[in-house]
Design a protein around this motif. Sequence first.
Motif, PDB file in Angstrom:
ATOM      1  N   LYS A   1     -49.288 -13.516 -11.366  1.00  0.00           N
ATOM      2  CA  LYS A   1     -48.368 -14.527 -11.903  1.00  0.00           C
ATOM      3  C   LYS A   1     -48.337 -15.763 -11.005  1.00  0.00           C
ATOM      4  O   LYS A   1     -48.324 -16.887 -11.489  1.00  0.00           O
ATOM      5  CB  LYS A   1     -46.965 -13.941 -12.029  1.00  0.00           C
TER       6      LYS A   1
ATOM      7  N   GLY B   1     -49.582 -19.466 -12.116  1.00  0.00           N
ATOM      8  CA  GLY B   1     -48.650 -20.588 -12.023  1.00  0.00           C
ATOM      9  C   GLY B   1     -49.166 -21.717 -11.158  1.00  0.00           C
ATOM     10  O   GLY B   1     -48.889 -22.887 -11.414  1.00  0.00           O
TER      11      GLY B   1
ATOM     12  N   TRP C   1     -43.329 -19.556  -3.691  1.00  0.00           N
ATOM     13  CA  TRP C   1     -43.187 -19.024  -5.044  1.00  0.00           C
ATOM     14  C   TRP C   1     -42.066 -17.984  -5.102  1.00  0.00           C
ATOM     15  O   TRP C   1     -41.214 -18.027  -5.980  1.00  0.00           O
ATOM     16  CB  TRP C   1     -44.499 -18.413  -5.519  1.00  0.00           C
TER      17      TRP C   1
ATOM     18  N   ASP D   1     -38.615 -18.138  -7.288  1.00  0.00           N
ATOM     19  CA  ASP D   1     -38.655 -17.258  -8.449  1.00  0.00           C
ATOM     20  C   ASP D   1     -37.234 -16.867  -8.859  1.00  0.00           C
ATOM     21  O   ASP D   1     -36.528 -16.220  -8.089  1.00  0.00           O
ATOM     22  CB  ASP D   1     -39.466 -15.997  -8.116  1.00  0.00           C
TER      23      ASP D   1
END
Length: 128
Positions: free
Chosen positions: A45, A49, A65, A69
Amino acid sequence: MPEMPQAFNDLLTLEECAAIDQTLLPTRDRFSIRITVYSWRYLYKVSAGLETKIADLTTSQIYNWVGEDPKMAATEGQGEEFVGWFANLLHSSLKPLQQVAEANETDIETLTLEQIIHWFEQKVKTTL
């Protein structure tokens, strides 16, 4: 007691847990497989991204990240320490994932659960 982030609610499916348990590997190795698979999913993921390959992710990209998140939103008692710990866990998982990918002559993104399990089984056999 703080609640676990929502992202942990779906670590592995029951079928995946059963496949890992069927290996009959020592508990430590089955746990390592579970951590590696979850990290693999999460890193997928992150890489999607950031539009980069998993193998090219840096510690700071992963850390940023995780920190941003919403599923990992810090609850009471969690914060920078958790983000740092989880980002380090994810980054550490890159090493076995890269080794599994190399053994299967593929990219980390295209690995399968079966390939990851097989690599761990082979690793255990060579240490016996």
